[in-house]
Design an enzyme around this catalytic site. Structure first.
Site, PDB file in Angstrom:
ATOM      1  N   GLU A  11       0.563  -1.096   0.048  1.00 55.48           N
ATOM      2  CA  GLU A  11      -0.045   0.045  -0.023  1.00 55.48           C
ATOM      3  C   GLU A  11       0.895   1.279  -0.021  1.00 55.48           C
ATOM      4  O   GLU A  11       0.504   2.456  -0.387  1.00 55.48           O
ATOM      5  CB  GLU A  11      -0.990  -0.038   1.155  1.00 55.48           C
ATOM      6  CG  GLU A  11      -2.194  -1.057   1.083  1.00 55.48           C
ATOM      7  CD  GLU A  11      -2.834  -1.235   2.409  1.00 55.48           C
ATOM      8  OE1 GLU A  11      -4.107  -1.480   2.463  1.00 55.48           O
ATOM      9  OE2 GLU A  11      -1.886  -1.265   3.394  1.00 55.48           O
ATOM     10  N   ASP A 201     -12.099  -5.291  -2.192  1.00 59.44           N
ATOM     11  CA  ASP A 201     -13.240  -6.762  -2.179  1.00 59.44           C
ATOM     12  C   ASP A 201     -14.402  -6.200  -1.614  1.00 59.44           C
ATOM     13  O   ASP A 201     -14.659  -4.948  -1.158  1.00 59.44           O
ATOM     14  CB  ASP A 201     -12.528  -7.521  -1.227  1.00 59.44           C
ATOM     15  CG  ASP A 201     -12.232  -6.789   0.190  1.00 59.44           C
ATOM     16  OD1 ASP A 201     -11.047  -6.456   0.547  1.00 59.44           O
ATOM     17  OD2 ASP A 201     -13.188  -6.940   1.137  1.00 59.44           O
TER      18      ASP A 201
HETATM   19  N1  SAH Z   1      -2.827 -10.332   3.024  1.00 60.63           N
HETATM   20  C1  SAH Z   1      -2.443 -10.226   4.420  1.00 60.63           C
HETATM   21  C2  SAH Z   1      -3.896  -9.661   5.240  1.00 60.63           C
HETATM   22  C3  SAH Z   1      -4.562  -8.448   4.708  1.00 60.63           C
HETATM   23  S1  SAH Z   1      -5.785  -7.733   5.662  1.00 60.63           S
HETATM   24  C4  SAH Z   1      -1.851 -11.290   5.100  1.00 60.63           C
HETATM   25  O1  SAH Z   1      -2.048 -12.267   4.688  1.00 60.63           O
HETATM   26  O2  SAH Z   1      -1.333 -10.964   6.154  1.00 60.63           O
HETATM   27  C5  SAH Z   1      -6.572  -6.701   4.874  1.00 60.63           C
HETATM   28  C6  SAH Z   1      -5.885  -5.281   5.011  1.00 60.63           C
HETATM   29  O3  SAH Z   1      -6.573  -4.388   4.072  1.00 60.63           O
HETATM   30  C7  SAH Z   1      -6.163  -4.606   6.363  1.00 60.63           C
HETATM   31  O4  SAH Z   1      -5.023  -3.501   6.604  1.00 60.63           O
HETATM   32  C8  SAH Z   1      -7.215  -3.876   6.070  1.00 60.63           C
HETATM   33  O5  SAH Z   1      -7.545  -2.451   6.666  1.00 60.63           O
HETATM   34  C9  SAH Z   1      -7.718  -3.727   4.762  1.00 60.63           C
HETATM   35  N2  SAH Z   1      -8.974  -4.368   4.048  1.00 60.63           N
HETATM   36  C10 SAH Z   1      -9.283  -4.590   3.031  1.00 60.63           C
HETATM   37  N3  SAH Z   1     -10.523  -5.314   2.775  1.00 60.63           N
HETATM   38  C11 SAH Z   1     -10.846  -5.625   4.011  1.00 60.63           C
HETATM   39  C12 SAH Z   1     -12.085  -6.384   4.606  1.00 60.63           C
HETATM   40  N4  SAH Z   1     -13.071  -7.053   3.934  1.00 60.63           N
HETATM   41  N5  SAH Z   1     -12.124  -6.442   6.001  1.00 60.63           N
HETATM   42  C13 SAH Z   1     -11.281  -5.867   6.899  1.00 60.63           C
HETATM   43  N6  SAH Z   1     -10.208  -5.135   6.425  1.00 60.63           N
HETATM   44  C14 SAH Z   1      -9.959  -5.156   4.938  1.00 60.63           C
END
Ligand code: SAH
Length: 243
Positions: A11, A201
């Site tokens: 990001e 998403d």
């Molecule tokens: N891919 C990472 C985890 C990503 S968590 C891993 O495997 O460790 C998702 C990140 O994007 C968080 O920082 C959150 O702020 C944001 N985000 C995007 N979509 C989201 C959703 N559906 N629910 C919660 N956070 C979401």
């Protein structure tokens, strides 16, 4: 100086690549990069995911740099049907939806003495809308922009029942994992803030796959929008319109 924060490396990649770095400091495992971006002096931080990381990063940034406003940017899950991947959301309010003292008769997300929602800085929200119009107005198939309530919690939402609850209980348009923590930390320090999110998403059962496949594209949109905000700040300052 403007604080720019994103949760994940992907990001903030474009911000890092475009930053004219002057100084770098690592405190409590987080790296703060001070430099120039689009004519503004900024401190850039990758905080890590979740409310605790976002809180630590925001507070340390405020304590160690001369921060007068904070922009948090990144991805979020959309909670309303007219938001598609890549669309932009600017928070006018933020809520920690998983803060739960309902056992004491309080509402979901209600913080004692503070309430459920914290307001983002109206001037920054307006500036974000102006910057969006400036860079996207005449662009075909441009991402949409929605101003609305963002809810944050320490959970990746990928569940249709949760979407409905977050939308109905809080009137939220998007959900993520940091914004309300940044908002709270800024609130207690009297620092204006805004949260700018690109939809990655639908927060539905396929959300994790959607997130992974759209991470880079959505991050480009956030970068474009925040860059355009910084550019507007710079040309307004040059024109003597804004201190
Ligand atoms: N891919 C990472 C985890 C990503 S968590 C891993 O495997 O460790 C998702 C990140 O994007 C968080 O920082 C959150 O702020 C944001 N985000 C995007 N979509 C989201 C959703 N559906 N629910 C919660 N956070 C979401």
């Amino acid at each position: 100086m403007i604080g720019l924060i994103g949760a994940m490396a992907e990001e903030i990649t474009l911000f890092r690549e475009n930053l004219d770095e002057i100084e770098m400091k690592t405190i409590a495992r987080m790296t703060y990069r001070r430099g120039m971006l689009k004519g503004q002096e900024v401190v850039l931080l990758q905080s890590g995911i979740g409310k605790v990381n976002a809180t630590i990063g925001t507070q340390v940034m405020i304590d160690h740099f001369d921060i007068d406003q904070i922009i948090f940017t990144g991805l979020a899950g959309g909670l309303v049907p007219n938001l598609s991947q890549g669309d932009m959301v600017v928070a006018n309010t933020v809520t920690q939806y998983d803060f739960d003292l309902t056992a004491f008769g309080r509402r979901h997300g209600e913080l004692p003495d503070i309430g459920r929602t914290l307001e983002a800085d109206p001037r920054l929200v307006k500036l974000a809308c102006f910057a969006y119009d400036d860079s996207y107005k005449s662009v075909p198939n441009a991402p949409k922009l929605l101003v609305g309530s963002i809810v944050s919690g320490d959970r990746f939402v990928s569940d249709p029942r949760k979407i409905e609850w977050l939308q109905r209980e809080f009137g939220a348009v998007a959900t993520e994992m940091e914004g309300a923590a940044v908002g709270y930390t800024c609130f207690v320090n009297d620092v204006p803030f805004v949260i700018i999110r690109s939809i990655s998403d639908s927060a539905d059962s396929g959300a994790a796959d959607e997130f992974d496949s759209f991470l880079v594209r959505a991050s480009e949109n956030s970068f474009k929008m925040v860059s355009s905000i910084l550019e507007v700040m710079t040309y307004r300052q040059e024109a003597g319109e804004m201190a």
